[in-house]
Design an enzyme around this catalytic site. Sequence first.
Site, PDB file in Angstrom:
ATOM      1  N   HIS A   1       0.892  -1.166   0.000  1.00  0.00           N
ATOM      2  CA  HIS A   1       0.000   0.000   0.000  1.00  0.00           C
ATOM      3  C   HIS A   1       0.930   1.215   0.000  1.00  0.00           C
ATOM      4  O   HIS A   1       2.028   1.155   0.559  1.00  0.00           O
ATOM      5  CB  HIS A   1      -0.825   0.109   1.276  1.00  0.00           C
ATOM      6  CG  HIS A   1      -1.735  -1.047   1.560  1.00  0.00           C
ATOM      7  ND1 HIS A   1      -1.326  -2.154   2.236  1.00  0.00           N
ATOM      8  CD2 HIS A   1      -3.044  -1.227   1.286  1.00  0.00           C
ATOM      9  CE1 HIS A   1      -2.355  -2.992   2.364  1.00  0.00           C
ATOM     10  NE2 HIS A   1      -3.407  -2.452   1.790  1.00  0.00           N
TER      11      HIS A   1
ATOM     12  N   ASP B   1       2.438   1.953   3.308  1.00  0.00           N
ATOM     13  CA  ASP B   1       3.298   0.932   3.918  1.00  0.00           C
ATOM     14  C   ASP B   1       4.744   1.352   3.714  1.00  0.00           C
ATOM     15  O   ASP B   1       5.611   1.071   4.550  1.00  0.00           O
ATOM     16  CB  ASP B   1       3.179  -0.433   3.216  1.00  0.00           C
ATOM     17  CG  ASP B   1       1.812  -1.054   3.341  1.00  0.00           C
ATOM     18  OD1 ASP B   1       1.078  -0.705   4.269  1.00  0.00           O
ATOM     19  OD2 ASP B   1       1.489  -1.898   2.485  1.00  0.00           O
TER      20      ASP B   1
HETATM   21  C1  XUL Z   1      -7.474  -6.735   4.376  1.00  0.00           C
HETATM   22  C2  XUL Z   1      -6.685  -7.097   3.184  1.00  0.00           C
HETATM   23  C3  XUL Z   1      -5.866  -6.010   2.583  1.00  0.00           C
HETATM   24  C4  XUL Z   1      -5.768  -6.077   1.098  1.00  0.00           C
HETATM   25  C5  XUL Z   1      -5.035  -4.916   0.490  1.00  0.00           C
HETATM   26  O1  XUL Z   1      -8.235  -7.757   4.906  1.00  0.00           O
HETATM   27  O2  XUL Z   1      -6.682  -8.221   2.766  1.00  0.00           O
HETATM   28  O3  XUL Z   1      -4.615  -6.048   3.159  1.00  0.00           O
HETATM   29  O4  XUL Z   1      -5.150  -7.249   0.677  1.00  0.00           O
HETATM   30  O5  XUL Z   1      -5.566  -3.699   0.824  1.00  0.00           O
END
Ligand code: XUL
Length: 442
Positions: free
Chosen positions: A107, A110
């Site tokens: 993300h 992150d």
């Molecule tokens: C949350 C989840 C996230 C997504 C990316 O449950 O799986 O981490 O994979 O936003």
Amino acid sequence: MKVVKGEREYFKGIPAIKYEGQHSDNPMSFKFYNPKQRVGKKTMQDHLRFAIAYWHTFCGNGGDPFGAPTKLFPWLENSDPLQRGYDKMDAAFELITKLGVSYYCFHDYDLVDEAPTLKESEKRIAAMIAYAKEKQKASGVKLLWGTANLFSHPRYMNGAATNPDFNVVCYAGAQVKNALDATIALKGSNYVFWGGREGYLSLLNTEMKREQEHLARFLHAAKDYGRKHGFKGTFLIEPKPMEPTKHQYDFDAATVISFLREYDLLGDFQLNLEVNHATLAQHTFQHELQVASDAGVLGSIDANRGDYQNGWDTDQFPNNLYELTEAMLVILKSGGFKTGGINFDAKTRRNSTNLEDIFYAHIGGMDIFARALIVAHSILQAGQYEKLLRERYSTFQSGKGKQFVNGKLGIEDLHRLALKNGEPIQRSGRQEYFENLINQFI
Ligand code: XUL
Ligand code: CO
């Protein structure tokens, strides 16, 4: 402040992890995952396309609603956010390369903490992207997918793209633009949307149809921007029924597929399916894979597992060979991964506090997938399983059954045939026989 990069070794004493076979007693080795070993037409590495999730592995510090962080990662020690970002990236690439994994996922925030203003955040992200480019080039590691975190910041408490306030939608748009730019700059193969806050807490204060229309507009805008700026990869939606929101619009594979079809997004969008999201929706993971495969949108997976006694997203590392074999059967029959892969969206337990535990977790996850791949491949090779399945539908393969499938028979024809043929002979579903067959190959 002078920024320091690439000077520290974080996982000291842990060498590059090698395949040593099932009988090795070295816990820091692969017992089954042998990257260059061929399974059918491809190597294991090319079948499985493993990726490390930045958020759990390098940002997840073990804090939970009941207690403080337990994992005091050395790469999170520095008080300067940029330095912390560089340290984290050094640790990330050290772990990724020591595990011999080819991909990673992140993300936006992150990589580096979000700053007080969007402008300042953009500067921080730009610095991280420049460094990630260097690191990718030096190591050969690639980006499986990028995404924007549109759920952690308080501004998204009422949703991001589905927020009733247009000003928040703009902010979400800005973040997606930046995350798409980052994904394009780092040659990411996919871009993911997970709508953790896209849904409602109470239907009383929610115009559901309007919010879903806004979401579709938002996805079209993001797709148009990505395509215009050279993104050739796949856009992925990751379904989840709930948590953190009571009801999430991307509930499960079938719901998302009908949404994509309704709003003319099929073609550019596929699904990123996560094991523990499937189980939260009261499905098996293999059910979700099959639904996606049947619609031609099985893009990528987030590998983890839930807990049979708990009803929340525990994101544990996968370890169930029988279930993963069933999943790999669907994946192989669907033609395997193209732009997608297997991203370990999983975290070590809160009390697994040694840095080595992160290695054991990934080694275990990679080994169990390697085993499931080998088993599923041999089941398909042997042919008996598919033969059994074909037999179950054999009455549609010729004669009147085939005519029905081809649209040549109406209800009156079915009535006439029922009168003529009488009560059907009982045909067993032979479930136990099918189950034993999987076990025989394990
Ligand atoms: C949350 C989840 C996230 C997504 C990316 O449950 O799986 O981490 O994979 O936003
Ligand atoms: Co996920």
